[in-house]
Motif scaffolding. Sequence first.
Motif, PDB file in Angstrom:
ATOM      1  N   PRO A 204       1.576   8.397   4.187  1.00 22.44           N
ATOM      2  CA  PRO A 204       2.264   7.792   3.044  1.00 22.44           C
ATOM      3  C   PRO A 204       3.697   7.434   3.447  1.00 22.44           C
ATOM      4  CG  PRO A 204       1.113   9.787   2.403  1.00 22.44           C
ATOM      5  CD  PRO A 204       1.088   9.735   3.898  1.00 22.44           C
ATOM      6  N   PRO A 205       4.270   6.401   2.866  1.00 27.73           N
ATOM      7  CA  PRO A 205       3.766   5.632   1.713  1.00 27.73           C
ATOM      8  C   PRO A 205       2.846   4.476   2.089  1.00 27.73           C
ATOM      9  CG  PRO A 205       5.946   4.871   2.272  1.00 27.73           C
ATOM     10  CD  PRO A 205       5.629   5.988   3.239  1.00 27.73           C
ATOM     11  N   PHE A 206       2.413   4.395   3.357  1.00 22.75           N
ATOM     12  CA  PHE A 206       1.568   3.281   3.769  1.00 22.75           C
ATOM     13  C   PHE A 206       0.102   3.682   3.699  1.00 22.75           C
ATOM     14  CE2 PHE A 206       5.579   3.202   6.112  1.00 22.75           C
ATOM     15  CZ  PHE A 206       6.101   2.010   5.646  1.00 22.75           C
ATOM     16  N   GLY A 207      -0.762   2.700   3.483  1.00 18.28           N
ATOM     17  CA  GLY A 207      -2.180   2.957   3.472  1.00 18.28           C
ATOM     18  C   GLY A 207      -2.716   3.361   2.113  1.00 18.28           C
TER      19      GLY A 207
ATOM     20  N   ALA B  10     -17.248   6.162   7.065  1.00 19.46           N
ATOM     21  CA  ALA B  10     -16.056   6.425   6.262  1.00 19.46           C
ATOM     22  C   ALA B  10     -15.284   7.624   6.811  1.00 19.46           C
ATOM     23  CB  ALA B  10     -16.441   6.670   4.813  1.00 19.46           C
ATOM     24  N   PRO B  11     -13.982   7.662   6.578  1.00 21.89           N
ATOM     25  CA  PRO B  11     -13.171   8.805   7.011  1.00 21.89           C
ATOM     26  C   PRO B  11     -13.375   9.991   6.076  1.00 21.89           C
ATOM     27  CG  PRO B  11     -11.819   7.276   5.793  1.00 21.89           C
ATOM     28  CD  PRO B  11     -13.172   6.631   5.909  1.00 21.89           C
ATOM     29  N   PRO B  12     -12.886  11.167   6.444  1.00 22.96           N
ATOM     30  CA  PRO B  12     -12.957  12.323   5.535  1.00 22.96           C
ATOM     31  C   PRO B  12     -12.207  12.054   4.235  1.00 22.96           C
ATOM     32  CG  PRO B  12     -12.403  13.012   7.770  1.00 22.96           C
ATOM     33  CD  PRO B  12     -12.308  11.524   7.752  1.00 22.96           C
ATOM     34  N   VAL B  13     -12.748  12.549   3.138  1.00 26.53           N
ATOM     35  CA  VAL B  13     -12.097  12.378   1.838  1.00 26.53           C
ATOM     36  C   VAL B  13     -10.693  12.975   1.886  1.00 26.53           C
ATOM     37  CG1 VAL B  13     -12.181  13.019  -0.599  1.00 26.53           C
ATOM     38  CG2 VAL B  13     -14.278  12.349   0.585  1.00 26.53           C
ATOM     39  N   GLY B  14      -9.743  12.222   1.344  1.00 27.11           N
ATOM     40  CA  GLY B  14      -8.358  12.665   1.327  1.00 27.11           C
ATOM     41  C   GLY B  14      -7.507  12.081   2.429  1.00 27.11           C
ATOM     42  N   THR B  15      -8.146  11.390   3.390  1.00 31.24           N
ATOM     43  CA  THR B  15      -7.401  10.782   4.490  1.00 31.24           C
ATOM     44  C   THR B  15      -6.702   9.509   4.024  1.00 31.24           C
ATOM     45  OG1 THR B  15      -9.086  11.584   6.040  1.00 31.24           O
ATOM     46  CG2 THR B  15      -7.552   9.904   6.850  1.00 31.24           C
ATOM     47  N   VAL B  16      -5.451   9.351   4.396  1.00 27.10           N
ATOM     48  CA  VAL B  16      -4.722   8.111   4.120  1.00 27.10           C
ATOM     49  C   VAL B  16      -5.005   7.150   5.271  1.00 27.10           C
ATOM     50  CG1 VAL B  16      -2.482   7.044   3.704  1.00 27.10           C
ATOM     51  CG2 VAL B  16      -2.930   9.363   2.883  1.00 27.10           C
ATOM     52  N   ILE B  17      -5.562   6.002   4.949  1.00 24.80           N
ATOM     53  CA  ILE B  17      -6.012   5.061   5.980  1.00 24.80           C
ATOM     54  C   ILE B  17      -5.438   3.668   5.752  1.00 24.80           C
ATOM     55  CG2 ILE B  17      -8.184   6.287   6.371  1.00 24.80           C
ATOM     56  CD1 ILE B  17      -9.534   4.097   4.619  1.00 24.80           C
TER      57      ILE B  17
ATOM     58  N   MET C  57       0.827  -1.179   0.000  1.00 26.62           N
ATOM     59  CA  MET C  57       0.000   0.000   0.000  1.00 26.62           C
ATOM     60  C   MET C  57       0.874   1.246   0.000  1.00 26.62           C
ATOM     61  SD  MET C  57      -2.832  -1.369  -0.125  1.00 26.62           S
ATOM     62  CE  MET C  57      -3.463  -3.011   0.094  1.00 26.62           C
ATOM     63  N   PHE C  58       0.780   2.097  -1.006  1.00 23.12           N
ATOM     64  CA  PHE C  58       1.644   3.269  -1.114  1.00 23.12           C
ATOM     65  C   PHE C  58       0.818   4.541  -1.335  1.00 23.12           C
ATOM     66  CE2 PHE C  58       4.028  -0.430  -2.574  1.00 23.12           C
ATOM     67  CZ  PHE C  58       5.101  -0.377  -1.709  1.00 23.12           C
ATOM     68  N   GLY C  59      -0.212   4.750  -0.537  1.00 24.82           N
ATOM     69  CA  GLY C  59      -1.026   5.931  -0.695  1.00 24.82           C
ATOM     70  C   GLY C  59      -1.827   5.951  -1.979  1.00 24.82           C
ATOM     71  N   LEU C  60      -2.120   4.792  -2.550  1.00 31.49           N
ATOM     72  CA  LEU C  60      -2.900   4.721  -3.781  1.00 31.49           C
ATOM     73  C   LEU C  60      -4.324   5.199  -3.521  1.00 31.49           C
ATOM     74  CD1 LEU C  60      -1.761   1.209  -5.067  1.00 31.49           C
ATOM     75  CD2 LEU C  60      -1.016   3.444  -5.919  1.00 31.49           C
ATOM     76  N   PRO C  61      -4.964   5.818  -4.495  1.00 28.03           N
ATOM     77  CA  PRO C  61      -6.344   6.277  -4.307  1.00 28.03           C
ATOM     78  C   PRO C  61      -7.285   5.091  -4.122  1.00 28.03           C
ATOM     79  CG  PRO C  61      -5.670   6.506  -6.607  1.00 28.03           C
ATOM     80  CD  PRO C  61      -4.435   6.162  -5.826  1.00 28.03           C
ATOM     81  N   TYR C  62      -8.252   5.268  -3.255  1.00 30.16           N
ATOM     82  CA  TYR C  62      -9.180   4.190  -2.941  1.00 30.16           C
ATOM     83  C   TYR C  62     -10.604   4.727  -2.872  1.00 30.16           C
ATOM     84  CZ  TYR C  62     -11.723   0.927   0.161  1.00 30.16           C
ATOM     85  OH  TYR C  62     -12.660   0.084   0.719  1.00 30.16           O
ATOM     86  N   THR C  63     -11.461   4.165  -3.685  1.00 29.10           N
ATOM     87  CA  THR C  63     -12.891   4.415  -3.609  1.00 29.10           C
ATOM     88  C   THR C  63     -13.602   3.087  -3.724  1.00 29.10           C
ATOM     89  OG1 THR C  63     -14.758   5.665  -4.541  1.00 29.10           O
ATOM     90  CG2 THR C  63     -13.165   4.753  -6.100  1.00 29.10           C
ATOM     91  N   THR C  64     -14.766   2.977  -3.158  1.00 24.27           N
ATOM     92  CA  THR C  64     -15.463   1.699  -3.177  1.00 24.27           C
ATOM     93  C   THR C  64     -16.051   1.412  -4.565  1.00 24.27           C
ATOM     94  OG1 THR C  64     -17.432   2.828  -2.335  1.00 24.27           O
ATOM     95  CG2 THR C  64     -16.024   1.717  -0.728  1.00 24.27           C
ATOM     96  N   PHE C  65     -16.267   0.156  -4.823  1.00 25.09           N
ATOM     97  CA  PHE C  65     -16.831  -0.283  -6.113  1.00 25.09           C
ATOM     98  C   PHE C  65     -17.799  -1.438  -5.846  1.00 25.09           C
ATOM     99  CE2 PHE C  65     -12.665  -1.869  -5.138  1.00 25.09           C
ATOM    100  CZ  PHE C  65     -12.665  -3.233  -5.379  1.00 25.09           C
TER     101      PHE C  65
END
Length: 284
Positions: free
Chosen positions: A152-155, A167-174, A1-9
Amino acid sequence: MFGLPYTTFPHIQLGPVRLQVFGLCVAVGVIVGTLVANWYGRPRGLPRDEVLRLAPWLVLAGIAGARLTYVITNFDELDSIWEAFAIWRGGLQFTGGAIVATLVALPLLRRLEPVQRWHFADAVALGLTIGQAIGRIGCVAVGEHFGGPTSPPFGLTWRGGSAVEPAPPVGTVIHQTAAYETLHLLVLFVALLVVLRRRSLAPGVLIGVFSVWYGVLRFLTDFLRVNDRELFGLTGAQYGCLLLIGVGVWVLATTRARAERLGAGAAPAGETATADPTSPATAE
């Protein structure tokens, strides 16, 4: 996990057909896991029809137990009683499912010889490892098992989307613990295939390794979760993991004595001394 963007699908639209990703991943995981378990069991004396006869019962028991555990621990979050049955939306707790499936398996396995029971347990471990890895992708898809913020770079960087959990606030690295689980189970699956190359592998080793590996890593990653309920500082799954670890340690500690008692361990039943147990050709 390197701070890649994540949205649900949660859905996949194929023309007029709308597929639920969680249900799809669970179904694919069950099918792949059953095929892998059968591939392992056939050269070790497990009749194909017996594996296929038992597998559906254990899968159903596991899903029912996993859902029941989730509903009991999250009952006040359900809008109606019918939501208790909506497993396609997510909400399966593995440790509860494992306990129920084990209880169901005990009487069903009485038809098998003792050594075959342990080979069946190993077949389940191998199939469950890859099946659970695939199923956890569904948890990522619907927005389950969120961890706390990290850097970053984790999560993964949360970009929004519908989610089963708050869900966390948009833009949060989790941390996304379901994604972590998929990764470590894939590593375990490869490791188990490597272990299978040992000619003197005794029955029960795979289920023992799975129990300890999964129990330890799930216990640790649950500390990262932020939406799971706790009792005396631990989640319900963590208490299940302690039981799983204990069982795994006992299985591994008694491996040699069990192999001597069963007269097993040199080579799988029906397999020649030169055959490679990890080769699909041995299952033909």
